[in-house]
Design a protein around this motif. Structure first.
Motif, mmCIF file in Angstrom:
data_model
loop_
_atom_site.group_PDB
_atom_site.id
_atom_site.type_symbol
_atom_site.label_atom_id
_atom_site.label_comp_id
_atom_site.label_asym_id
_atom_site.label_seq_id
_atom_site.Cartn_x
_atom_site.Cartn_y
_atom_site.Cartn_z
ATOM 1 N N ALA A 41 0.726 -1.278 -0.113
ATOM 2 C CA ALA A 41 -0.078 -0.019 0.035
ATOM 3 C C ALA A 41 0.947 1.336 0.124
ATOM 4 O O ALA A 41 0.120 2.441 -0.247
ATOM 5 N N VAL A 42 2.132 1.251 0.213
ATOM 6 C CA VAL A 42 3.108 2.287 0.439
ATOM 7 C C VAL A 42 3.758 2.752 -0.884
ATOM 8 O O VAL A 42 4.275 3.900 -0.832
ATOM 9 N N GLY A 43 3.870 1.934 -2.089
ATOM 10 C CA GLY A 43 4.348 2.396 -3.315
ATOM 11 C C GLY A 43 5.795 2.270 -2.838
ATOM 12 O O GLY A 43 6.497 1.493 -2.297
ATOM 13 N N ALA A 44 6.417 3.585 -3.601
ATOM 14 C CA ALA A 44 7.769 3.828 -3.628
ATOM 15 C C ALA A 44 8.207 4.587 -2.238
ATOM 16 O O ALA A 44 9.463 4.710 -1.893
ATOM 17 N N GLY A 45 7.297 5.046 -1.371
ATOM 18 C CA GLY A 45 7.515 5.833 -0.171
ATOM 19 C C GLY A 45 6.959 6.838 -0.490
ATOM 20 O O GLY A 45 6.098 7.399 -0.821
ATOM 21 N N THR A 46 7.302 7.839 0.577
ATOM 22 C CA THR A 46 6.968 9.264 0.820
ATOM 23 C C THR A 46 8.161 10.148 1.120
ATOM 24 O O THR A 46 9.172 9.838 1.503
ATOM 25 N N PHE A 47 7.750 11.660 0.728
ATOM 26 C CA PHE A 47 8.794 12.590 0.812
ATOM 27 C C PHE A 47 8.148 13.857 0.985
ATOM 28 O O PHE A 47 6.972 14.036 0.575
ATOM 29 N N THR A 48 8.767 14.712 1.599
ATOM 30 C CA THR A 48 8.372 16.119 1.614
ATOM 31 C C THR A 48 9.587 17.138 1.623
ATOM 32 O O THR A 48 10.485 16.824 2.135
ATOM 33 N N VAL A 49 9.580 17.815 0.364
ATOM 34 C CA VAL A 49 10.652 18.914 0.205
ATOM 35 C C VAL A 49 10.014 20.598 0.757
ATOM 36 O O VAL A 49 8.986 20.765 -0.010
ATOM 37 N N PHE A 66 19.904 30.572 0.723
ATOM 38 C CA PHE A 66 18.599 30.123 1.316
ATOM 39 C C PHE A 66 18.470 28.592 1.252
ATOM 40 O O PHE A 66 19.449 27.966 0.713
ATOM 41 N N THR A 67 17.755 28.079 2.274
ATOM 42 C CA THR A 67 17.636 26.765 2.709
ATOM 43 C C THR A 67 16.491 25.981 2.301
ATOM 44 O O THR A 67 15.381 26.668 2.193
ATOM 45 N N TYR A 68 16.620 24.673 1.836
ATOM 46 C CA TYR A 68 15.429 23.940 1.806
ATOM 47 C C TYR A 68 15.540 22.449 2.541
ATOM 48 O O TYR A 68 16.736 22.225 2.558
ATOM 49 N N ASP A 69 14.439 21.919 2.789
ATOM 50 C CA ASP A 69 14.405 20.632 3.687
ATOM 51 C C ASP A 69 14.117 19.520 2.886
ATOM 52 O O ASP A 69 13.011 19.789 2.162
ATOM 53 N N ILE A 70 14.687 18.262 3.200
ATOM 54 C CA ILE A 70 14.187 17.100 2.605
ATOM 55 C C ILE A 70 13.976 16.112 3.537
ATOM 56 O O ILE A 70 14.962 15.904 4.216
ATOM 57 N N ASP A 71 13.081 15.409 3.635
ATOM 58 C CA ASP A 71 12.393 14.589 4.576
ATOM 59 C C ASP A 71 11.868 13.176 3.777
ATOM 60 O O ASP A 71 10.827 13.629 3.100
ATOM 61 N N THR A 72 12.608 12.187 3.910
ATOM 62 C CA THR A 72 12.174 10.998 3.019
ATOM 63 C C THR A 72 12.099 9.744 3.987
ATOM 64 O O THR A 72 12.628 9.551 4.803
ATOM 65 N N GLN A 73 10.954 8.786 3.531
ATOM 66 C CA GLN A 73 10.981 7.518 3.833
ATOM 67 C C GLN A 73 10.577 6.642 2.905
ATOM 68 O O GLN A 73 9.292 6.690 2.311
ATOM 69 N N LEU A 74 11.749 6.236 2.030
ATOM 70 C CA LEU A 74 11.468 5.489 0.960
ATOM 71 C C LEU A 74 11.786 3.905 0.983
ATOM 72 O O LEU A 74 12.019 3.432 1.902
ATOM 73 N N LEU A 75 11.144 3.110 -0.037
ATOM 74 C CA LEU A 75 11.126 1.898 -0.270
ATOM 75 C C LEU A 75 12.623 1.400 -0.487
ATOM 76 O O LEU A 75 13.634 2.333 -0.898
ATOM 77 N N VAL A 76 13.127 0.548 0.185
ATOM 78 C CA VAL A 76 14.522 -0.191 0.136
ATOM 79 C C VAL A 76 14.932 0.058 -1.430
ATOM 80 O O VAL A 76 14.239 -0.497 -2.189
ATOM 81 N N GLY A 77 16.203 0.442 -1.646
ATOM 82 C CA GLY A 77 16.613 0.763 -3.113
ATOM 83 C C GLY A 77 16.195 1.911 -3.922
ATOM 84 O O GLY A 77 16.366 1.925 -5.039
#
Length: 153
Positions: A41-49, A66-77
């Motif tokens: 049900a999660v596909g390749a995962g989730t992220f927020t930029v 300027f800064t930007y933030d990356i937050d990920t929880q992705l599928l292995v690989g």
């Protein structure tokens, strides 16, 4: 008709997938069961930029970070690639027909691994020559951020 219905029920039961269960039949005994995750049900995962909605550069500033933030929880690989789109005609802020060229440096392309929480920096660079070549005024441009999940190389 009753026989046909009975046969249909028997045929349906014959193709049903049996439930698998472990058993311990003699005491003392032990058994093992596998605990595993289901990622269908999660596909390749989730992220927020998270990036700034506006990047305001002070007049005559030759470099503004300027800064930007990356937050990920992705599928292995998998890996996330974030890109600040390059423009074919270069980066130019405009005020009517007036143009103020600039460059973007720093983390204009960033990758994030499977589980990441990181801050990246881009810089708006404007040369002194470019500043002195334009009248003082409000100049602006649109910068496009993009993000895509792909297979890890």
């Amino acid at each position: 008709k009753i026989l046909a219905i009975a046969m249909a029920i028997v045929m349906m039961m014959a193709i049903a997938v049996p439930a698998f269960a472990g058993e311990i039949t003699n005491a003392p005994g032990s058994g093992e069961s596998t605990v595993k995750t289901d990622t269908t049900a999660v596909g390749a995962g989730t992220f927020t930029v998270t990036y700034p909605a506006e990047m305001v550069v002070a007049w005559n500033a030759t470099s503004t970070a300027f800064t930007y933030d990356i937050d990920t929880q992705l599928l292995v690989g998998k890996v996330l690639t974030v890109t600040v789109a390059d423009k074919a005609d270069g980066f130019v802020m405009k005020n009517g027909t007036r143009e103020l060229p600039y460059a973007l440096t720093g983390d204009v392309t960033a990758t994030a691994e499977e589980v990441t929480d990181v801050t990246k920096t881009i810089n708006v660079e404007i040369t002194t020559d470019n500043w002195t070549a334009v009248a003082i005024g409000d100049y602006s441009d649109i910068v496009t951020f993009s993000a895509a999940i792909s297979d890890k190389a």
